[in-house]
Design an enzyme around this catalytic site. Sequence first.
Site, PDB file in Angstrom:
ATOM      1  N   ASP A 231       0.864  -1.179   0.000  1.00 28.90           N
ATOM      2  CA  ASP A 231       0.000   0.000   0.000  1.00 28.90           C
ATOM      3  C   ASP A 231       0.899   1.227   0.000  1.00 28.90           C
ATOM      4  OD1 ASP A 231      -2.353   1.823   0.546  1.00 28.90           O
ATOM      5  OD2 ASP A 231      -3.314  -0.106   0.873  1.00 28.90           O
TER       6      ASP A 231
ATOM      7  N   HIS B 192      -3.150   3.287  -4.404  1.00 26.54           N
ATOM      8  CA  HIS B 192      -2.512   2.796  -3.171  1.00 26.54           C
ATOM      9  C   HIS B 192      -1.116   2.237  -3.452  1.00 26.54           C
ATOM     10  CE1 HIS B 192      -5.933   3.204  -0.389  1.00 26.54           C
ATOM     11  NE2 HIS B 192      -6.691   2.898  -1.428  1.00 26.54           N
TER      12      HIS B 192
ATOM     13  N   GLU C 154     -10.310   3.132  -4.803  1.00 23.66           N
ATOM     14  CA  GLU C 154      -9.953   4.491  -4.407  1.00 23.66           C
ATOM     15  C   GLU C 154      -8.853   5.087  -5.281  1.00 23.66           C
ATOM     16  OE1 GLU C 154     -11.180   4.326   0.317  1.00 23.66           O
ATOM     17  OE2 GLU C 154      -9.087   3.908  -0.211  1.00 23.66           O
TER      18      GLU C 154
END
Length: 764
Positions: A196, A287, A347
Amino acid sequence: MKTIRTFFTLCLLALGMVAAAQQPAIIPVPSSVSWASGTYTLPSGQITIGCSSAQLHPAADYLAAMLARPTGCQVKVKNNGKGRIRLSMTGQGAAGGYRLRVDAQGVAITGNDYRGVINGIATLRQLFPDDIESRQAVDVRRWTLPYVNITDQPRFEWRGMELDCSRHFFSVDEVKELLDVLALYKIDKFHWHLTDDQGWRIEIKKYPLLTQRGGWRTFNNQDSVCMRRAVAEDNPDFNLPADKIRTNGQGQQEYGGFYTQAQVRDIVAYAKIRGIDVIPEIDMPGHSLAAIANYDGLSCFPQTGWGTVFTTPMCPGKDKMLQFCKDVWSEVFDLFPYEYVHIGGDEVDMKNWKQCPDCQKRMESHRLKTESQLQSWFNHEMERFFNQHGRTMIGWDEIIEGGLGATSTVMWWRTWAPNAMKQTTSHGNKFICTPNVPFYLDYDEGGKSLINLYAFNPQPDNLTTTEKALILGVQGNLWTEWVPSRNRMMYMAFPRMLAVAELGWGKPANAKFEDFNCRLIKHYTRLQKLGVTYRLPDLTGFHTTNVFTGDRGTVSVNCQDPQAVIRYTTDGTLPNEHSKRYTGPFEIDRNTDFIFRSFATDGRKDAFVKVSYRKETPSEAIEVADLSEGLSAEWHEYTGADCAGIEAAPVNGCYTVNGVMIPDSVKGNIGLIITGYIQVPEDGIYTFALLSDDGSTLKIDHQMVVDNDGEHSPREIIGQHAMKAGLHPIEVKFFDHNGGQLRLHVYNAQGKEVQVKYWGTPQL
């Protein structure tokens, strides 16, 4: 005669109740159980385990080690299938199913497959006394098992748990400890989040900087928040473990760690023996700062970092980025033999893609109209690569947007995207349920967390029979922004993972939460023996704010765990082991603020709760003429972290709402101020339960009734207010920046929900 017959019947019923109470509590509840009278006692000195095939040797060795440690006995494995405990496999029937029989001849476990045998072993563990989980020999003279015949199989093939090792890192031994507990409750999937923005945790030999530099960081805001909480909450489990901190060449402390490929193989093999498949997640194209920061050419522009909410992603317009992704996955495939792998895909901030010449050129050459379609193009490119290597791609539910690939499996996390299930299954794709509410284990556990998990329906009625068959199962997710230690990890995961386990395993007809809760209480001691620092059950019997209108009020506190010790203070300090112990209800005659805290039998401090008792005179109702129906909601473009600054932010729009809620068209940066009047039907003390994600406050009669402010996951705070029948001014403030929730329930003095009326400004 009739009296004697009645007495005899009552005696039999009483004996049956006692027998039921003495029966082992099994989680998840088996499909079919038939208890018999009698017990089987393991022989002292030496125990033999017979397995019918070489394929079962790993399971037999696993069971042998499990029994040898607490019993102190020598445990031998025989190849001829003969022994006091016998393991065999049919190769037929539902995957994971098994039969277990305990009688005078000993124990027989027959699995439909290898995992079925492992599931039978998990049940056998729970038939033994709790001391079977002890890490050293226990002085128990007789290891007995009740006679029983169990036929069992899982409802879903996917019963999983995700652990995020990027935000905070967990060692090989800590991961193995977790796998041991998951195996006990028949969890068969371990979703391992390995990369991440905050850290790259898996060795990739072609790109060594990913772990050499990307596996370590100077302390970030997640680390500092944890360290502050360790002090503020008197909880050492928030401290960063010393073995995950090093000093770099500049004399700075760095946090981190990573797994070598040898360590990954070790963990995967360890999980396989326990019937658990390991699914790696390598997050892309979002990410990915831990990769972008260490290798040039992976992002659209050299300038990277955090945008308004998310980080700058990788650049799907660059061939170098595509080659990097495929190189990484090629090494990952060699480490993880299971069919499924997880690409993340959530995201993604596509702002840079709009301005990137490479991305726009890619879109033009493939006739893509939107950046969402560009992400789908990337997903499909990787999906084909995965399929070529015999793998099936999983992605978070954002991969639906822009077009879903033919073979991809969707993992649903966004509760506010409820159509994801129907969209996926109607397309013919498989689907895994893990919506953030209630499946995110990093969210603080509350009084309704367990029942909300247990009552979740993974196969709703709006799906056809064909679509329901595409639901693989359920999964609990533990993100670790605020989970820095092994103890905190166990605390957040348990006991909620037991509810996930039973939801994924048991038949809906057997699902009774009250029964599950009773069995769960019996498992607290077993978890203690395993060294699981589980969360003690909520303290109950009060609200955050409690009101009494007479001369005296009663303070009553309860805990479902009978072994928990409750202590409290009234001077604002946090309770410790020397604070006053709560021993039973008592009365107060004035406003008093309490802090209650529960303690485990090992002295471990659990969470504390601040509770206020207020002596009130019921507020008078007011008279206002010509009111309009509904409350007034004013939406502000708000980016703050508490409710105090909402008024000063620009106004985006005004709405009329029929209750305390987020208007449908309000999204993004939300600052809401909801005003008007609440009408209550009669005099009394009313209870207000305000749930929000993020923060909210509730004032009635210009008095703070519920303070649920601050950045947090979905959380319900409950307060009381004494009111006379009629109209009372109400004000609710709320803020959120990504998929929020807001809800208010009102209850009367008898605990019954009241359908109150809401009114807005006077009509003109």
